[in-house]
Motif scaffolding. Structure first.
Motif, PDB file in Angstrom:
ATOM      1  N   THR A   1       7.743   5.787   0.957  1.00 37.53           N
ATOM      2  CA  THR A   1       8.575   5.904   2.164  1.00 37.53           C
ATOM      3  C   THR A   1       9.578   7.033   2.018  1.00 37.53           C
ATOM      4  OG1 THR A   1       8.326   3.538   2.626  1.00 37.53           O
ATOM      5  CG2 THR A   1      10.162   4.670   3.680  1.00 37.53           C
ATOM      6  N   GLU A   2      10.177   7.156   0.846  1.00 36.27           N
ATOM      7  CA  GLU A   2      11.133   8.249   0.623  1.00 36.27           C
ATOM      8  C   GLU A   2      10.429   9.604   0.735  1.00 36.27           C
ATOM      9  OE1 GLU A   2      12.723   7.317  -3.195  1.00 36.27           O
ATOM     10  OE2 GLU A   2      14.158   5.831  -2.416  1.00 36.27           O
ATOM     11  N   LEU A   3       9.234   9.705   0.161  1.00 32.20           N
ATOM     12  CA  LEU A   3       8.491  10.964   0.245  1.00 32.20           C
ATOM     13  C   LEU A   3       8.143  11.296   1.689  1.00 32.20           C
ATOM     14  CD1 LEU A   3       6.896  13.351  -0.913  1.00 32.20           C
ATOM     15  CD2 LEU A   3       4.956  11.796  -1.226  1.00 32.20           C
TER      16      LEU A   3
ATOM     17  N   LYS B   1       1.627   0.741   3.357  1.00 33.39           N
ATOM     18  CA  LYS B   1       2.938   0.873   2.713  1.00 33.39           C
ATOM     19  C   LYS B   1       3.996   1.597   3.532  1.00 33.39           C
ATOM     20  CE  LYS B   1       1.263   0.585  -2.065  1.00 33.39           C
ATOM     21  NZ  LYS B   1       1.206   1.246  -3.392  1.00 33.39           N
ATOM     22  N   LEU B   2       3.585   2.454   4.477  1.00 32.19           N
ATOM     23  CA  LEU B   2       4.582   3.218   5.234  1.00 32.19           C
ATOM     24  C   LEU B   2       5.082   2.438   6.440  1.00 32.19           C
ATOM     25  CD1 LEU B   2       3.418   6.949   5.383  1.00 32.19           C
ATOM     26  CD2 LEU B   2       5.129   5.902   3.892  1.00 32.19           C
ATOM     27  N   PRO B   3       6.341   2.605   6.807  1.00 31.26           N
ATOM     28  CA  PRO B   3       6.847   1.999   8.040  1.00 31.26           C
ATOM     29  C   PRO B   3       6.077   2.511   9.257  1.00 31.26           C
ATOM     30  CG  PRO B   3       8.662   2.807   6.678  1.00 31.26           C
ATOM     31  CD  PRO B   3       7.395   3.322   6.059  1.00 31.26           C
ATOM     32  N   ALA B   4       5.910   1.652  10.242  1.00 34.29           N
ATOM     33  CA  ALA B   4       5.171   2.020  11.457  1.00 34.29           C
ATOM     34  C   ALA B   4       5.819   3.211  12.155  1.00 34.29           C
ATOM     35  CB  ALA B   4       5.093   0.826  12.396  1.00 34.29           C
ATOM     36  N   SER B   5       7.142   3.324  12.045  1.00 41.04           N
ATOM     37  CA  SER B   5       7.845   4.427  12.722  1.00 41.04           C
ATOM     38  C   SER B   5       7.446   5.788  12.167  1.00 41.04           C
ATOM     39  CB  SER B   5       9.359   4.231  12.593  1.00 41.04           C
ATOM     40  OG  SER B   5       9.731   4.172  11.217  1.00 41.04           O
ATOM     41  N   ILE B   6       7.113   5.860  10.874  1.00 38.93           N
ATOM     42  CA  ILE B   6       6.643   7.105  10.278  1.00 38.93           C
ATOM     43  C   ILE B   6       5.168   7.328  10.590  1.00 38.93           C
ATOM     44  CG2 ILE B   6       6.190   8.309   8.103  1.00 38.93           C
ATOM     45  CD1 ILE B   6       8.710   7.094   6.972  1.00 38.93           C
TER      46      ILE B   6
END
Length: 404
Positions: free
Chosen positions: A337-339, A367-372
């Motif tokens: 997520t940070e990347l 693993k990534l938030p849906a917003s990204i």
């Protein structure tokens, strides 16, 4: 920050505990030396996926440096090569300075292609040594286990050095011990003969009891650069056993592409590049790219840091292409997520990200938030088609994401 500290920061995450914690520590220690003398992702597949326009800004992981150099053929504005491991950046700098300062293509091919000439010691001392970065100079002038300075690698089969080079040598001995012969594959004159020789001299080794046992041991794969977290992803794909998964990937490497056009197979099967055949060379060593690479060589910039830390220093909307190799297999949800927060911030319109995975599936959807994720597009069928073109054949998936 030291290579050890950077590698520790990448490997040790929220999943580091118990037995995996010990495995992570062992892998981090193992990975802090020269692992890859050459890279094992196909830059031609990368370039086909990216469709770069001249003037692009590119971020890649350095590893052995071959791909970062190959991307210069696309006339980018800059190629930023990031790596946790200073030894890989020293290898990149060696190759970069050889291309820039050796007198002609023939000298570059002898130095970086054949990498087995006694004259390469003179080439190093006359043209390269004084042009290396301080860190690279310290690495190459320091002594290896043999007692000689490391620059002697280029007079003694450079690509047989490093952890992966040593592993390939071990694999040759192992297959012979099992009654096979990897180098026999190079006698094939066409795809049909490649398949016949594979079935006769290579495939049976994967069915032995000893190999089945070894395939279950994460430690046995550290020299391939496979950390414990990636090993777990491989096991998820290996429904019928890891030995069959490795057998299929070796078959893909040996049988699905003409050997005379596959530099990865040349290294795996012959432990060298065939410098007599241009198509058997890595892209960055092919003569028709040489002038372009030399003209663009100063557009290559090394960075000893993490991907996320590098991107945090870049302006918004400034990057056109990102190539992450298989690094995301190492990452937990927070690290990913940070990347990708920084990737999304720095991505120019229609920017593209290419990466490999040990397993077949991308980790991003889980693993990534849906917003990204909503800001990026990927096509599973296109990803499968791209994977089929990757001549290195050692991964389970190749993935392309495009900024919406």
């Amino acid at each position: 920050m030291s290579s050890k500290a950077l590698i520790d920061s990448a490997v040790f995450n929220s999943t580091t505990s118990g037995r995996k914690g010990l495995a992570d520590k062992l892998f981090a220690h193992w990975f802090s030396r020269l692992v890859y003398a050459q890279i094992w992702e196909d830059p031609q597949s990368d370039l086909d996926a990216l469709q770069l326009k001249p003037g692009a800004n590119i971020l890649t992981i350095s590893s052995g440096g071959c791909n970062a150099l190959a991307y210069l053929s696309a006339n980018p504005a800059a190629v930023h090569a990031v790596d946790l491991n200073a030894a890989h950046l020293a290898m990149l700098n060696m190759k970069q300075m050889a291309i820039k300062h050796l007198p002609d293509y023939e000298a570059v091919l002898a130095y970086l292609g054949d990498a087995n000439h006694s004259d390469n010691i003179k080439r190093y001392k006359r043209h390269i040594r004084d042009n290396l970065s301080n860190d690279a100079n310290n690495f190459w002038e320091s002594r290896s286990i043999s007692g000689q300075p490391r620059y002697h690698y280029f007079a003694k089969q450079a690509y047989q050095h490093g952890l992966l080079g040593n592993f390939i040598g071990f694999a040759h001995h192992f297959v012979r011990f099992m009654g096979g012969n990897l180098s026999k594959m190079l006698e094939a004159r066409n795809i049909d003969e490649q398949r016949e020789l594979f079935n006769q001299y290579v495939a049976p080794a994967f069915e032995t009891t000893l190999f089945k046992l070894m395939a279950q041991q994460p430690l046995a794969l550290y020299s391939l650069g496979i950390p414990p977290s990636q090993f777990d992803a491989l096991k998820e794909d290996a429904k019928n056993g890891l030995h069959l998964l490795f057998k299929e990937r070796m078959r893909h490497l040996c049988c699905d592409f003409p050997l005379e056009e596959n530099c990865f197979a040349q290294q795996a099967l012959g432990r060298r590049y065939d410098v007599s055949k241009q198509k058997a060379l890595p892209l960055y060593l092919q003569e028709h790219h040489f002038n372009t690479l030399r003209d663009n060589i100063d557009r290559l910039h090394p960075h000893h840091t993490t991907l996320t830390n590098f991107l945090q220093q870049q302006p918004r909307n400034s990057m056109d292409a990102y190539l992450f190799l298989d690094a995301q297999d190492w990452m937990d949800q927070q690290q990913l997520t940070e990347l990708w927060t920084e990737v999304t911030r720095t991505a120019a319109p229609n920017a593209k990200v290419v990466f490999r995975t040990g397993g077949e599936t991308s980790p991003l959807e889980k693993k990534l938030p849906a917003s990204i994720l909503a800001l990026w597009h990927t096509d599973t069928e296109k990803n499968r088609a791209l994977y089929a073109t990757d001549r290195s054949a050692i991964y389970g998936g190749m993935h392309l994401y495009t900024k919406i």
